[in-house]
Design a protein around this motif. Structure first.
Motif, short mmCIF file in Angstrom:
data_model
loop_
_atom_site.label_atom_id
_atom_site.label_comp_id
_atom_site.label_asym_id
_atom_site.label_seq_id
_atom_site.Cartn_x
_atom_site.Cartn_y
_atom_site.Cartn_z
N GLN A 90 -78.88 -9.07 -4.81
CA GLN A 90 -79.64 -8.57 -5.95
C GLN A 90 -79.27 -7.14 -6.31
O GLN A 90 -79.20 -6.77 -7.49
CB GLN A 90 -81.14 -8.65 -5.64
CG GLN A 90 -81.63 -10.05 -5.34
CD GLN A 90 -81.48 -11.00 -6.52
OE1 GLN A 90 -82.06 -10.76 -7.57
NE2 GLN A 90 -80.70 -12.07 -6.35
N ARG A 91 -79.02 -6.30 -5.33
CA ARG A 91 -78.67 -4.91 -5.60
C ARG A 91 -77.35 -4.85 -6.38
O ARG A 91 -77.23 -4.09 -7.35
CB ARG A 91 -78.57 -4.13 -4.29
CG ARG A 91 -78.31 -2.65 -4.41
CD ARG A 91 -79.54 -1.88 -4.93
NE ARG A 91 -79.62 -1.84 -6.39
CZ ARG A 91 -80.76 -1.90 -7.06
NH1 ARG A 91 -81.92 -2.03 -6.46
NH2 ARG A 91 -80.76 -1.85 -8.38
N SER A 116 -86.09 -16.10 -2.54
CA SER A 116 -85.61 -15.53 -1.28
C SER A 116 -86.30 -14.17 -1.10
O SER A 116 -86.80 -13.58 -2.06
CB SER A 116 -84.09 -15.34 -1.32
OG SER A 116 -83.73 -14.34 -2.28
N ALA A 117 -86.31 -13.70 0.12
CA ALA A 117 -86.96 -12.42 0.39
C ALA A 117 -86.27 -11.29 -0.38
O ALA A 117 -86.94 -10.40 -0.92
CB ALA A 117 -86.92 -12.13 1.89
N GLU A 118 -84.95 -11.34 -0.47
CA GLU A 118 -84.22 -10.29 -1.20
C GLU A 118 -84.54 -10.34 -2.68
O GLU A 118 -84.74 -9.31 -3.33
CB GLU A 118 -82.72 -10.41 -0.97
CG GLU A 118 -81.96 -9.26 -1.62
CD GLU A 118 -80.46 -9.40 -1.51
OE1 GLU A 118 -79.77 -8.49 -1.97
OE2 GLU A 118 -79.98 -10.42 -0.99
N TYR A 119 -84.59 -11.56 -3.24
CA TYR A 119 -84.93 -11.66 -4.65
C TYR A 119 -86.31 -11.08 -4.92
O TYR A 119 -86.50 -10.31 -5.88
CB TYR A 119 -84.87 -13.11 -5.13
CG TYR A 119 -85.49 -13.28 -6.49
CD1 TYR A 119 -84.81 -12.87 -7.63
CD2 TYR A 119 -86.78 -13.78 -6.64
CE1 TYR A 119 -85.39 -12.97 -8.89
CE2 TYR A 119 -87.38 -13.89 -7.88
CZ TYR A 119 -86.68 -13.48 -9.01
OH TYR A 119 -87.27 -13.57 -10.25
N GLU A 123 -87.33 -8.31 -7.70
CA GLU A 123 -87.77 -8.98 -8.94
C GLU A 123 -88.29 -8.00 -9.99
O GLU A 123 -87.99 -8.17 -11.19
CB GLU A 123 -88.85 -10.01 -8.59
CG GLU A 123 -89.27 -10.89 -9.75
CD GLU A 123 -90.24 -11.97 -9.30
OE1 GLU A 123 -89.88 -13.16 -9.34
OE2 GLU A 123 -91.37 -11.60 -8.88
N PRO A 124 -89.07 -6.97 -9.63
CA PRO A 124 -89.57 -6.05 -10.66
C PRO A 124 -88.49 -5.25 -11.39
O PRO A 124 -88.78 -4.64 -12.42
CB PRO A 124 -90.51 -5.12 -9.87
CG PRO A 124 -90.89 -5.88 -8.65
CD PRO A 124 -89.66 -6.68 -8.30
N GLU A 125 -87.26 -5.26 -10.87
CA GLU A 125 -86.20 -4.48 -11.50
C GLU A 125 -85.49 -5.23 -12.62
O GLU A 125 -84.75 -4.61 -13.40
CB GLU A 125 -85.19 -4.03 -10.45
CG GLU A 125 -85.77 -3.10 -9.39
CD GLU A 125 -84.72 -2.67 -8.38
OE1 GLU A 125 -83.69 -2.09 -8.82
OE2 GLU A 125 -84.91 -2.93 -7.18
N TRP A 126 -85.68 -6.54 -12.70
CA TRP A 126 -85.06 -7.29 -13.79
C TRP A 126 -85.74 -6.95 -15.11
O TRP A 126 -86.96 -6.84 -15.17
CB TRP A 126 -85.16 -8.79 -13.52
CG TRP A 126 -84.25 -9.23 -12.40
CD1 TRP A 126 -84.56 -9.34 -11.08
CD2 TRP A 126 -82.87 -9.59 -12.52
NE1 TRP A 126 -83.46 -9.75 -10.35
CE2 TRP A 126 -82.41 -9.90 -11.22
CE3 TRP A 126 -81.98 -9.66 -13.60
CZ2 TRP A 126 -81.09 -10.30 -10.97
CZ3 TRP A 126 -80.68 -10.07 -13.35
CH2 TRP A 126 -80.24 -10.37 -12.05
N LEU A 140 -96.03 -14.33 -12.21
CA LEU A 140 -94.93 -13.38 -12.16
C LEU A 140 -95.39 -11.98 -12.52
O LEU A 140 -94.98 -10.99 -11.91
CB LEU A 140 -93.80 -13.83 -13.10
CG LEU A 140 -92.90 -14.94 -12.57
CD1 LEU A 140 -92.15 -15.62 -13.71
CD2 LEU A 140 -91.92 -14.37 -11.55
N ARG A 141 -96.23 -11.88 -13.54
CA ARG A 141 -96.76 -10.57 -13.91
C ARG A 141 -97.58 -9.96 -12.78
O ARG A 141 -97.46 -8.77 -12.47
CB ARG A 141 -97.59 -10.68 -15.18
CG ARG A 141 -96.74 -10.93 -16.43
CD ARG A 141 -97.59 -11.24 -17.63
NE ARG A 141 -96.77 -11.41 -18.83
CZ ARG A 141 -97.14 -12.09 -19.91
NH1 ARG A 141 -98.34 -12.67 -19.93
NH2 ARG A 141 -96.33 -12.20 -20.94
#
Length: 334
Positions: A90-91, A116-119, A123-126, A140-141
């Protein structure tokens, strides 16, 4: 708009169709196939690693990201679009040079199988998270997503369209889809009743021993235009939902009627919004109601064909292609 598109790019995949949808909407699209990471070949080293470690093989992920990095540097996208990239780094994705970064999931994002834990950590950065599950929007919000939009599933007219039957055999009832625990008992029960008048196709069904003695036609998965050819040989095409994803509609909701098949599906609010029960489809809430529908289809095949035609017209004229969904997503980021 220049779109760098990451998704599983095999014929018949939703990701493949949506990428074409963006191109049909007038955008310059470069696709990087992520299948090697998300679905590594059975018994390959990455497959074995994933089974043991319960995460994707890091060397396989790194090789894919090297390809993504090269494509981003050469193409210089305006939009990075990632179709269910929860197993990617994700990074590295979020650090790619692009004006907008969008993550899309066709499945329930509260189902542990789809995250996944990394996702979750990123997630808030997308810039935008797209979901095909209406119930995911508020969730999601609440989870911290920056922006969320809902789009329905879709069909691909290149593959899902009325076609001639291949062979003279006509099945009364059929289901095309993955063998899941929540589907198994009901389909075995139907096969025991309808025997050789029933068709079951999809991953896993050949390994269900109870089906072998029913006389039902059982086979593997069908993709692309072959899907429509199989639908053409079935009077009543079952649209079954995945309880793990809390489905209220699915891609089959659109694909069955788009292929000219009679939609016989579970009664949900979204199904009722899309198709009119008894005139454009048949909806059921339990096995007794489904049994009655199939008896009526057997007794009145002309009526079943008329309902199928009405359902086809509703979906084909309703802006439910992947290009329509691509336009909805572009509108959401404009």
């Amino acid at each position: 708009m220049r779109i760098l598109y990451l998704g599983d790019d095999w014929v018949g995949s939703n990701a493949h169709s949506l990428a074409d949808g963006f191109r049909q909407a007038g955008h310059d699209v470069v696709v990087i196939d992520t299948t090697r990471v998300t679905l590594p070949p059975r018994l390959s080293a990455p497959w074995v690693y994933a089974k043991i470690a319960r995460r994707r093989a890091p060397w396989n992920v790194a090789a894919l990201h090297a390809e993504i990095d090269r494509a981003a540097a050469e193409f210089r996208p305006d939009l990075l679009f990632v179709f269910k990239g929860v197993h990617l780094d994700q990074r590295r994705l979020l650090d790619l040079p692009a004006r907008v970064r969008v993550h899309y999931s066709a499945d329930d994002v509260l189902n542990p199988a789809n995250i996944s834990a990394e996702y979750l950590a990123h997630e808030p950065e997308w810039d935008l998270v797209v979901t095909t599950k209406r119930h995911n929007v508020a969730e999601l919000r609440d989870r911290g997503a920056r922006a969320v939009t809902f789009v329905r599933s879709a069909y691909d007219p290149a593959w899902h369209h009325p076609t001639a039957r291949r062979g003279t055999r006509q099945f009364l009832v059929g289901f095309i889809g993955v063998c899941r625990p929540d589907r198994r008992a009901d389909l075995v029960g139907l096969a025991r009743v309808h025997g050789s008048r029933m068709l079951v196709r999809g991953p896993g069904w050949r390994r269900v021993p109870e089906l072998r003695t029913t006389g039902a036609e059982v086979g593997g998965a069908v993709y692309g235009e072959r899907y429509s050819e199989v639908v053409a040989g079935v009077t009543a095409n079952l649209v079954l939902l995945n309880s793990d994803n809390r489905d209220t509609h699915t891609c089959r909701t659109f694909e069955v009627p788009a292929a000219g098949g009679l939609f016989v599906g579970e009664r949900t609010d979204e199904h009722a919004e899309l198709l009119q029960d008894t005139s454009e489809c048949f909806l059921f809430s339990g096995t007794d109601e489904l049994s009655d529908i199939l008896d009526r289809c057997a007794a009145h095949p002309d009526k079943a064909a008329a309902v199928a035609e009405a359902g086809y017209q509703r979906i084909a004229n309703g802006k439910h292609r992947y290009v329509d969904r691509a336009r909805e997503i572009i509108h959401a980021i404009s």
